[in-house]
Design a protein around this motif. Structure first.
Motif, PDB file in Angstrom:
ATOM      1  N   ARG A  88      79.098  16.692  43.762  1.00  0.00           N
ATOM      2  CA  ARG A  88      79.317  16.281  44.464  1.00  0.00           C
ATOM      3  C   ARG A  88      81.672  15.683  44.513  1.00  0.00           C
ATOM      4  O   ARG A  88      82.141  16.993  43.525  1.00  0.00           O
ATOM      5  CB  ARG A  88      80.092  14.609  44.142  1.00  0.00           C
ATOM      6  CG  ARG A  88      78.856  13.659  45.093  1.00  0.00           C
ATOM      7  CD  ARG A  88      78.621  12.067  44.675  1.00  0.00           C
ATOM      8  NE  ARG A  88      77.442  11.290  44.885  1.00  0.00           N
ATOM      9  CZ  ARG A  88      76.457  11.405  45.541  1.00  0.00           C
ATOM     10  NH1 ARG A  88      77.963  11.125  46.984  1.00  0.00           N
ATOM     11  NH2 ARG A  88      75.605  10.324  46.148  1.00  0.00           N
TER      12      ARG A  88
ATOM     13  N   ALA B 296      83.619  14.289  44.254  1.00  0.00           N
ATOM     14  CA  ALA B 296      84.862  14.081  43.517  1.00  0.00           C
ATOM     15  C   ALA B 296      84.464  14.433  41.655  1.00  0.00           C
ATOM     16  O   ALA B 296      85.671  14.488  41.374  1.00  0.00           O
ATOM     17  CB  ALA B 296      84.043  12.534  43.302  1.00  0.00           C
ATOM     18  N   GLU B 297      83.378  14.848  41.483  1.00  0.00           N
ATOM     19  CA  GLU B 297      83.588  15.484  40.225  1.00  0.00           C
ATOM     20  C   GLU B 297      83.874  16.820  40.112  1.00  0.00           C
ATOM     21  O   GLU B 297      85.100  17.282  39.326  1.00  0.00           O
ATOM     22  CB  GLU B 297      82.061  16.716  40.528  1.00  0.00           C
ATOM     23  CG  GLU B 297      82.057  16.892  38.696  1.00  0.00           C
ATOM     24  CD  GLU B 297      80.495  17.403  38.442  1.00  0.00           C
ATOM     25  OE1 GLU B 297      79.804  18.103  37.916  1.00  0.00           O
ATOM     26  OE2 GLU B 297      79.437  16.843  39.605  1.00  0.00           O
TER      27      GLU B 297
ATOM     28  N   ASN C   9      87.572  15.695  38.752  1.00  0.00           N
ATOM     29  CA  ASN C   9      87.481  15.424  37.159  1.00  0.00           C
ATOM     30  C   ASN C   9      87.928  16.242  36.294  1.00  0.00           C
ATOM     31  O   ASN C   9      87.346  16.600  36.337  1.00  0.00           O
ATOM     32  CB  ASN C   9      86.104  14.082  37.079  1.00  0.00           C
ATOM     33  CG  ASN C   9      85.592  13.881  36.146  1.00  0.00           C
ATOM     34  OD1 ASN C   9      87.221  13.254  35.542  1.00  0.00           O
ATOM     35  ND2 ASN C   9      84.896  13.086  35.870  1.00  0.00           N
TER      36      ASN C   9
ATOM     37  N   GLU D  15      80.637  18.644  50.120  1.00  0.00           N
ATOM     38  CA  GLU D  15      79.720  17.677  49.842  1.00  0.00           C
ATOM     39  C   GLU D  15      79.263  17.434  48.942  1.00  0.00           C
ATOM     40  O   GLU D  15      78.123  18.137  49.836  1.00  0.00           O
ATOM     41  CB  GLU D  15      80.664  16.379  50.631  1.00  0.00           C
ATOM     42  CG  GLU D  15      80.314  15.042  49.730  1.00  0.00           C
ATOM     43  CD  GLU D  15      81.149  14.224  48.286  1.00  0.00           C
ATOM     44  OE1 GLU D  15      80.101  15.595  47.632  1.00  0.00           O
ATOM     45  OE2 GLU D  15      82.113  13.742  48.709  1.00  0.00           O
TER      46      GLU D  15
ATOM     47  N   SER E   8      83.797   7.169  48.503  1.00  0.00           N
ATOM     48  CA  SER E   8      84.257   8.449  47.791  1.00  0.00           C
ATOM     49  C   SER E   8      84.565   9.631  48.133  1.00  0.00           C
ATOM     50  O   SER E   8      85.208  10.510  47.985  1.00  0.00           O
ATOM     51  CB  SER E   8      82.911   8.830  47.247  1.00  0.00           C
ATOM     52  OG  SER E   8      83.206   9.441  46.348  1.00  0.00           O
TER      53      SER E   8
ATOM     54  N   THR F  40      87.736  10.072  50.345  1.00  0.00           N
ATOM     55  CA  THR F  40      88.427   9.896  48.833  1.00  0.00           C
ATOM     56  C   THR F  40      89.484  11.176  48.464  1.00  0.00           C
ATOM     57  O   THR F  40      90.246  11.484  48.728  1.00  0.00           O
ATOM     58  CB  THR F  40      88.553   8.492  48.094  1.00  0.00           C
ATOM     59  OG1 THR F  40      88.321   7.012  48.097  1.00  0.00           O
ATOM     60  CG2 THR F  40      89.803   8.700  46.909  1.00  0.00           C
ATOM     61  N   SER F  41      87.891  11.857  47.839  1.00  0.00           N
ATOM     62  CA  SER F  41      87.688  12.719  47.498  1.00  0.00           C
ATOM     63  C   SER F  41      88.461  13.662  48.581  1.00  0.00           C
ATOM     64  O   SER F  41      89.587  14.769  48.045  1.00  0.00           O
ATOM     65  CB  SER F  41      86.116  13.454  47.091  1.00  0.00           C
ATOM     66  OG  SER F  41      86.041  12.603  46.137  1.00  0.00           O
TER      67      SER F  41
END
Length: 190
Positions: A37, A39-40, A43, A68, A79, A82-83
């Motif tokens: 994703r 989000a990763e 991170n 995504e 998510s 936001t990402s």
């Protein structure tokens, strides 16, 4: 021209980065992991995220493509939005243009779509709407690959046997749509 692709198996299927490089004449790098994703990618505690953040911080890019996880914009919209917002802000701050690689609904009548209990038209519309909204909110370019899949898949086989990933023709279509999006906006390159 330098392009960084952030995504998952859809981004590297059938060597999409190489196809994009051939169509654009650009140097193309891909930071992917199956099922990843966005989000990763943000991170720093993950291998993929640490690599992506280092590349965004330390290397010059003209375009950064964001893809995504296949159903992420529908199953985890907060998510996703936001990402995209965080990545687009970072990409712009580094002088590059963000491009959203809007993906496709699972194959109509396919086992994966049935297993999720989703309707093909609904999945296609929801994905398209989410990517369009994210592009508009973040002033990102939009490569509407999913819409092209929706338009052409009734008459052109674009899916791999799993009904989720693209076959060779689907990947070529994705490369062409992304290349067209980038090449029509070359003025964004500093």
């Amino acid at each position: 021209m330098r392009i960084l692709m952030l995504g998952n198996s859809f981004t590297i299927a059938n060597d999409l980065p190489q196809r994009l490089a051939q169509l654009t004449g650009a140097e193309v790098m891909a930071h992917t992991r199956g099922g990843a994703r966005l989000a990763e990618q943000l991170n720093p505690k993950t291998k993929l995220g640490a690599r992506t953040l280092a590349a965004l911080e330390g290397e010059p890019w003209d375009f950064v493509i964001l893809q995504e996880m296949s159903h992420g914009p529908i199953s985890s919209p907060q998510s996703f939005f936001t990402s995209v917002e965080r990545l687009c802000a970072w990409i712009r701050a580094k002088g590059a243009a963000p491009v959203l690689f809007a993906t496709w609904a699972y194959e109509k009548g396919g086992a994966k779509l049935a297993a999720k209990g989703w309707d093909y038209e609904d999945m296609a519309r929801q994905l398209s709407d989410a990517y369009r909204q994210a592009a508009q909110e973040n002033r990102a370019l939009l490569a509407e690959v999913g819409q092209r899949f929706y338009d052409l898949s009734p008459t052109h086989p674009l899916y791999a046997a799993d009904g989720v990933h693209p076959n060779e023709d689907g990947t070529q279509l994705a490369a062409e749509v992304i290349a067209e999006t980038i090449l029509t906006h070359k003025e964004l390159i500093p």
